[in-house]
Structures are given as C-alpha cells and as structure tokens.
Design a protein around this motif. Structure first.
Motif, short mmCIF file in Angstrom:
data_model
loop_
_atom_site.label_atom_id
_atom_site.label_comp_id
_atom_site.label_asym_id
_atom_site.label_seq_id
_atom_site.Cartn_x
_atom_site.Cartn_y
_atom_site.Cartn_z
N ALA A 14 1.44 -1.15 -0.27
CA ALA A 14 -0.17 0.25 -0.14
C ALA A 14 0.96 0.82 -0.18
CB ALA A 14 -0.97 0.20 0.80
N CYS A 15 1.83 0.79 0.97
CA CYS A 15 3.15 2.46 0.51
C CYS A 15 3.22 2.37 -0.61
CB CYS A 15 4.10 2.12 1.74
SG CYS A 15 3.71 2.69 3.43
N TRP A 16 3.97 1.15 -1.47
CA TRP A 16 4.86 1.67 -2.04
C TRP A 16 3.35 2.36 -3.45
CZ3 TRP A 16 3.97 0.32 -7.74
CH2 TRP A 16 5.09 0.42 -8.90
N LEU A 17 1.91 1.36 -3.69
CA LEU A 17 1.04 2.65 -3.79
C LEU A 17 1.17 3.65 -4.09
CD1 LEU A 17 -1.58 -0.51 -4.45
CD2 LEU A 17 0.46 -0.22 -6.40
N CYS A 18 1.06 4.21 -3.14
CA CYS A 18 0.47 5.71 -2.15
C CYS A 18 1.78 5.95 -3.28
CB CYS A 18 1.10 5.81 -1.08
SG CYS A 18 -0.78 5.38 -0.07
N PRO A 23 -0.39 12.41 -5.51
CA PRO A 23 0.82 13.31 -4.93
C PRO A 23 1.64 13.24 -3.35
CG PRO A 23 -1.34 13.78 -6.11
CD PRO A 23 -1.08 12.52 -5.94
N SER A 24 2.37 13.96 -4.33
CA SER A 24 3.35 14.37 -2.24
C SER A 24 2.35 14.19 -1.11
CB SER A 24 4.53 14.84 -2.42
OG SER A 24 5.73 13.62 -3.01
N ALA A 25 1.10 15.60 -1.48
CA ALA A 25 0.47 16.41 -0.39
C ALA A 25 -0.20 15.09 0.09
CB ALA A 25 0.41 17.08 -0.95
N LEU A 26 -0.80 13.99 -0.61
CA LEU A 26 -1.39 13.26 0.03
C LEU A 26 -0.67 11.45 0.13
CD1 LEU A 26 -4.59 11.81 0.21
CD2 LEU A 26 -4.54 11.79 -1.79
N SER A 27 0.39 11.48 -0.78
CA SER A 27 0.61 10.13 0.14
C SER A 27 1.66 10.15 0.96
CB SER A 27 1.78 9.62 -1.30
OG SER A 27 2.80 10.22 -1.15
N ALA A 28 2.34 11.50 1.47
CA ALA A 28 3.10 11.48 3.07
C ALA A 28 2.03 10.99 3.70
CB ALA A 28 4.03 12.53 2.95
N PRO A 29 1.10 11.91 4.02
CA PRO A 29 0.25 11.67 5.67
C PRO A 29 0.00 10.39 5.50
CG PRO A 29 -0.42 13.31 3.84
CD PRO A 29 0.49 13.38 3.34
N LEU A 30 -0.62 9.59 4.32
CA LEU A 30 -1.36 7.73 4.29
C LEU A 30 -0.16 7.19 4.28
CD1 LEU A 30 -3.68 7.93 0.92
CD2 LEU A 30 -3.76 7.59 3.29
N VAL A 32 2.71 7.80 6.03
CA VAL A 32 3.20 7.92 7.63
C VAL A 32 1.53 7.68 8.30
CG1 VAL A 32 2.63 9.20 9.91
CG2 VAL A 32 4.02 10.44 7.56
N THR A 33 0.46 7.28 8.11
CA THR A 33 -0.28 6.75 9.01
C THR A 33 -0.14 4.83 8.75
OG1 THR A 33 -1.65 8.19 8.27
CG2 THR A 33 -2.67 5.74 8.61
N LEU A 34 0.20 4.40 7.27
CA LEU A 34 0.28 3.08 7.47
C LEU A 34 1.25 2.45 8.39
CD1 LEU A 34 -0.09 2.46 3.18
CD2 LEU A 34 -1.96 1.77 5.24
N CYS A 35 2.66 3.27 7.62
CA CYS A 35 3.56 2.40 8.62
C CYS A 35 3.24 2.66 10.69
CB CYS A 35 5.01 4.06 8.75
SG CYS A 35 6.38 3.64 9.53
N THR A 36 2.48 3.64 11.16
CA THR A 36 1.97 3.39 12.71
C THR A 36 1.02 2.78 12.66
OG1 THR A 36 1.92 6.30 12.23
CG2 THR A 36 0.19 5.39 13.55
N ILE A 37 0.34 2.25 12.03
CA ILE A 37 -0.17 0.89 11.48
C ILE A 37 -0.12 -0.14 12.01
CG2 ILE A 37 -2.53 -0.80 10.66
CD1 ILE A 37 -3.21 2.25 9.43
N HIS A 38 0.88 -0.12 10.92
CA HIS A 38 2.46 -1.13 11.08
C HIS A 38 2.69 -1.48 12.48
CE1 HIS A 38 5.62 -3.96 10.51
NE2 HIS A 38 6.20 -3.06 11.44
N PHE A 39 3.48 0.06 13.13
CA PHE A 39 4.10 -0.04 14.07
C PHE A 39 2.71 -0.58 15.66
CE2 PHE A 39 7.38 1.25 12.90
CZ PHE A 39 8.64 0.79 13.29
N PHE A 80 9.87 12.96 1.07
CA PHE A 80 9.75 12.14 1.87
C PHE A 80 8.75 10.66 1.57
CE2 PHE A 80 6.51 11.22 5.14
CZ PHE A 80 7.36 11.06 6.62
N TRP A 81 8.07 10.78 0.72
CA TRP A 81 7.88 9.13 0.00
C TRP A 81 8.83 8.14 -0.12
CZ3 TRP A 81 9.48 7.06 -4.16
CH2 TRP A 81 9.89 8.20 -4.95
N LEU A 82 9.74 8.74 -0.29
CA LEU A 82 11.30 7.72 -0.58
C LEU A 82 11.58 7.24 0.50
CD1 LEU A 82 12.99 6.36 -2.59
CD2 LEU A 82 14.16 8.15 -3.50
N VAL A 83 11.85 7.83 1.93
CA VAL A 83 12.44 7.81 3.35
C VAL A 83 11.82 7.22 3.92
CG1 VAL A 83 12.23 9.00 5.10
CG2 VAL A 83 13.32 9.96 3.69
#
Length: 171
Positions: A14-18, A23-30, A32-39, A80-83
C-alpha cells in the motif's frame, strides 16, 4: 500475531502504491498512517524500531544515485515518500521479507538485483522516478546497488537482532 507478515505485506505494498500513484501531499500522510498502523499492530515493535537503524544506509544509496545524476525522484532532493519506502522496506525484513534471512548470499544478491531494480523500474513507469541517463545505465546502477543493499541489510539485520537479544552488561 502469527500471521502479521500478511498485514506487513499489505501495508508495504500500500505504501508503494501511495508513493507511485498519489501526489506527495496525499501520499506522505497516508504512508505515515500505514507505518503507524504497522507499529500499532506489530508483535515485535522493539525489533522493528531497532532495525530502523538501517534506514540511513538506504537513504545514502538513493542519495548517491540522485547526486550522480542516475535518476531524479521529484522536485526536492530527497522526497519524503522515498524515506517512507525505506522505512517500510526495512521493517519488512522482520516480517513479510523475513524469509530472506534464510537465503544464501548468492540468492540475496540475485533477489536484490532483480527485486529492487524491478521496484524502481515500476516507479519509473509510474512517473515518480525520472531516469536522467540512458535506461541501460539506470538499470546497471540499480542492479549494482540492490545487489549490495539486500545482502547487506539482511546481514546487518541479523547482527542487530543478535545484539538486541544479548543482555546489557551495564544494567
């Protein structure tokens, strides 16, 4: 949670697809949310946090290729998406990519050369990565970098996890 690797795989993809299609403005918060869900769901938060020590190595690998003019990843030097992709790739080594820990170095080199290069090639086809040199040079660069990155990350992951299991002599 025995089947967490499936959740991690879905979150990683899902992160890769984002990153590839939003667009970066939308992918970045998504992302981060996906990473937060992971943790939040992870049965191994401590190990996942420890392995994040490897993320700067991935960032250096991409920054070197960007600096050398192999490819561009957007308007900013390092988006940021690459990070976030490096974060998700790295923690996936504990879960959906955990099977790599049982592979020989030769297999890891091949998987890195093919898998890493394919992922970036997909990013180029999606338009988030722009090749700045001839395609064969981009591919050669990616194959070389990923043939080194995957075995290195797997080796360093093993070292980090072994160190994390050892008792702290200062306590």
């Amino acid at each position: 949670m025995k089947r967490f690797w499936i959740i991690n795989l879905v979150l990683f993809q899902a992160c890769w697809l984002c990153a590839a299609f939003l667009p970066s403005a939308l992918s970045a918060p998504l992302m981060v949310t996906l990473c937060t869900i992971h943790f939040w769901l992870s049965p191994s938060r401590r190990e996942d946090a420890i392995i994040l020590l490897l993320v700067p190595l991935g960032l250096v690998a991409d920054a070197a290729q960007i600096s050398l003019g192999v490819f561009s990843a957007g308007d900013s030097f390092f988006p940021f998406w690459l990070v976030m992709m490096w974060v998700m790739f790295t923690i996936s080594l504990n879960h959906s990519l955990g099977w790599l820990n049982n592979c020989s170095v030769t297999i890891l080199i091949l998987i890195g050369a093919i898998g890493g290069t394919s992922s970036y090639w997909g990013g180029m086809k999606a338009g988030v990565i722009e090749p700045l040199v001839a395609s064969h040079i981009v591919v050669l660069s990616l194959v070389t970098v990923w043939a080194i990155v995957v075995p290195t990350f797997v080796h360093l992951r093993r070292q980090l996890m072994q160190s994390a299991q050892q008792p702290n002599p200062l306590s």
